[in-house]
Write a protein that holds these residues in place. Structure first.
Motif, PDB file in Angstrom:
ATOM      1  N   LYS A  64       0.837  -1.208   0.000  1.00  0.00           N
ATOM      2  CA  LYS A  64       0.000   0.000   0.000  1.00  0.00           C
ATOM      3  C   LYS A  64       0.869   1.253   0.000  1.00  0.00           C
ATOM      4  O   LYS A  64       0.568   2.245  -0.691  1.00  0.00           O
ATOM      5  CB  LYS A  64      -0.912   0.005   1.230  1.00  0.00           C
ATOM      6  CG  LYS A  64      -2.025  -1.017   1.198  1.00  0.00           C
ATOM      7  CD  LYS A  64      -2.877  -0.915   2.461  1.00  0.00           C
ATOM      8  CE  LYS A  64      -3.966  -1.984   2.480  1.00  0.00           C
ATOM      9  NZ  LYS A  64      -4.770  -1.916   3.730  1.00  0.00           N
ATOM     10  N   LYS A  67       2.237   1.909  -3.484  1.00  0.00           N
ATOM     11  CA  LYS A  67       1.244   2.484  -4.381  1.00  0.00           C
ATOM     12  C   LYS A  67       0.894   3.921  -3.983  1.00  0.00           C
ATOM     13  O   LYS A  67       0.715   4.782  -4.849  1.00  0.00           O
ATOM     14  CB  LYS A  67      -0.008   1.607  -4.408  1.00  0.00           C
ATOM     15  CG  LYS A  67       0.248   0.192  -4.930  1.00  0.00           C
ATOM     16  CD  LYS A  67       0.955   0.224  -6.288  1.00  0.00           C
ATOM     17  CE  LYS A  67       1.402  -1.153  -6.732  1.00  0.00           C
ATOM     18  NZ  LYS A  67       2.144  -1.105  -8.024  1.00  0.00           N
ATOM     19  N   LYS A  70       3.372   6.256  -5.175  1.00  0.00           N
ATOM     20  CA  LYS A  70       3.477   6.198  -6.642  1.00  0.00           C
ATOM     21  C   LYS A  70       4.855   5.712  -7.093  1.00  0.00           C
ATOM     22  O   LYS A  70       5.425   6.210  -8.071  1.00  0.00           O
ATOM     23  CB  LYS A  70       3.148   7.563  -7.257  1.00  0.00           C
ATOM     24  CG  LYS A  70       1.744   8.050  -6.913  1.00  0.00           C
ATOM     25  CD  LYS A  70       1.387   9.294  -7.684  1.00  0.00           C
ATOM     26  CE  LYS A  70       0.035   9.870  -7.263  1.00  0.00           C
ATOM     27  NZ  LYS A  70      -1.065   8.897  -7.295  1.00  0.00           N
ATOM     28  N   GLN A  72       7.109   3.369  -8.996  1.00  0.00           N
ATOM     29  CA  GLN A  72       6.801   2.696 -10.260  1.00  0.00           C
ATOM     30  C   GLN A  72       7.464   1.324 -10.416  1.00  0.00           C
ATOM     31  O   GLN A  72       7.463   0.758 -11.508  1.00  0.00           O
ATOM     32  CB  GLN A  72       7.223   3.596 -11.424  1.00  0.00           C
ATOM     33  CG  GLN A  72       6.479   4.922 -11.476  1.00  0.00           C
ATOM     34  CD  GLN A  72       4.970   4.742 -11.576  1.00  0.00           C
ATOM     35  OE1 GLN A  72       4.484   4.016 -12.437  1.00  0.00           O
ATOM     36  NE2 GLN A  72       4.232   5.384 -10.686  1.00  0.00           N
ATOM     37  N   GLU A  92      -4.714  -7.692  -6.094  1.00  0.00           N
ATOM     38  CA  GLU A  92      -5.643  -6.572  -6.145  1.00  0.00           C
ATOM     39  C   GLU A  92      -5.031  -5.315  -5.530  1.00  0.00           C
ATOM     40  O   GLU A  92      -5.436  -4.193  -5.863  1.00  0.00           O
ATOM     41  CB  GLU A  92      -6.947  -6.924  -5.426  1.00  0.00           C
ATOM     42  CG  GLU A  92      -7.793  -7.942  -6.182  1.00  0.00           C
ATOM     43  CD  GLU A  92      -9.166  -8.137  -5.557  1.00  0.00           C
ATOM     44  OE1 GLU A  92      -9.338  -7.750  -4.379  1.00  0.00           O
ATOM     45  OE2 GLU A  92     -10.055  -8.674  -6.249  1.00  0.00           O
ATOM     46  N   GLY A  94      -2.093  -4.352  -6.127  1.00  0.00           N
ATOM     47  CA  GLY A  94      -1.175  -3.748  -7.089  1.00  0.00           C
ATOM     48  C   GLY A  94       0.071  -4.545  -7.402  1.00  0.00           C
ATOM     49  O   GLY A  94       0.894  -4.108  -8.204  1.00  0.00           O
ATOM     50  N   ASP A  96       2.399  -7.332  -9.169  1.00  0.00           N
ATOM     51  CA  ASP A  96       2.407  -7.796 -10.554  1.00  0.00           C
ATOM     52  C   ASP A  96       2.409  -9.312 -10.662  1.00  0.00           C
ATOM     53  O   ASP A  96       2.009  -9.859 -11.688  1.00  0.00           O
ATOM     54  CB  ASP A  96       3.643  -7.232 -11.278  1.00  0.00           C
ATOM     55  CG  ASP A  96       3.611  -5.719 -11.336  1.00  0.00           C
ATOM     56  OD1 ASP A  96       2.895  -5.177 -12.186  1.00  0.00           O
ATOM     57  OD2 ASP A  96       4.299  -5.072 -10.513  1.00  0.00           O
ATOM     58  N   LYS A 119       6.601  -3.990 -17.484  1.00  0.00           N
ATOM     59  CA  LYS A 119       6.582  -2.666 -16.866  1.00  0.00           C
ATOM     60  C   LYS A 119       7.445  -1.649 -17.595  1.00  0.00           C
ATOM     61  O   LYS A 119       7.082  -0.477 -17.700  1.00  0.00           O
ATOM     62  CB  LYS A 119       7.055  -2.765 -15.407  1.00  0.00           C
ATOM     63  CG  LYS A 119       6.195  -3.622 -14.507  1.00  0.00           C
ATOM     64  CD  LYS A 119       4.940  -2.917 -14.053  1.00  0.00           C
ATOM     65  CE  LYS A 119       5.232  -1.878 -13.003  1.00  0.00           C
ATOM     66  NZ  LYS A 119       3.989  -1.328 -12.400  1.00  0.00           N
TER      67      LYS A 119
END
Length: 227
Positions: A64, A67, A70, A72, A92, A94, A96, A119
């Protein structure tokens, strides 16, 4: 590729580090939630290997944080838990991909490469820009279809520049991305300049354009507007 492995089991962490180092990657280690959070605020990584069970926090909470900030980086969850709800929560949230302990290191490697391709490389192992082509599977670079005689570090440097084209990359960020976080404490980054100089020279010798701009006082930029 630069990887951060967040894993409190030092034996597993060491095995991952040594395996990825043999494959030519930079792998940094964090053994706790707090250590991982600090590294993620200070440095950048292509992929993060994230254990869910940490001594001072939950890996899903760190996801969390990734994300929210942000960040990447690609995220591959690694956990001893094989429960479906944990996988769903991670994906769910985030992540991969998800791999369950115990796992084979070559499989971990393959999943990392797949995440990196999705990515950073638009799903392909071939990166092309005008006359320059890079193959991330074979680590071969060509200019005007002629093989470029470059070292592994020069290949990684060129790939890093091309993937981040038109972005100014500081000498410090280049150093930490290609040589490791320890370079953050170095007094100077003259070795980055030398690698840039060698790369420019080799591309020019192959009749390639000099896309690498020096941004004085800051670093370097791969300028895609040059012809």
């Amino acid at each position: 590729m630069k990887v951060l492995a967040v894993e409190d089991n030092k034996e597993i962490a060491s095995s991952i580090h040594d395996f990825l180092a043999r494959e030519g990657y930079i792998c940094e280690l964090a053994y706790s939630f707090d250590e991982a959070q600090e590294r993620l605020l200070l440095f950048s990584y292509d992929c993060i290997l994230l254990d869910l069970m940490l001594p001072d926090g939950n890996g899903l909470e760190l996801l969390k944080f990734i994300k929210t900030q942000k960040i990447q980086s690609g995220v591959l969850i690694i956990s001893a838990k094989d429960a479906l709800d944990e996988k769903i929560s991670g994906l769910e949230g985030g992540a991969d991909d998800y791999i369950t302990k115990p796992f084979h290191l070559p499989e971990l490697h393959a999943r990392l490469r797949a995440i990196y391709r999705r990515k950073k490389l638009a799903g392909s192992n071939i990166i092309s820009f005008n006359e320059i082509t890079l193959n991330t599977d074979t680590l071969e670079a060509t200019v005007n279809s002629a093989a470029l005689d470059i070292t592994r570090k020069e290949f990684d440097l060129l790939l890093y520049l091309v993937v981040n084209k038109n972005r100014v990359l500081s000498r410090q960020s280049i150093a930490t991305h290609l040589w490791g976080d320890y370079t953050d404490n170095l007094a100077n980054f003259d070795f980055v300049y030398q690698h840039i100089k060698n790369l420019r020279k080799k591309i020019s010798a192959a009749n390639g354009a000099d896309y690498i701009d020096t941004v004085y006082g800051l670093g370097y930029k791969f300028n895609s507007s040059k012809v």
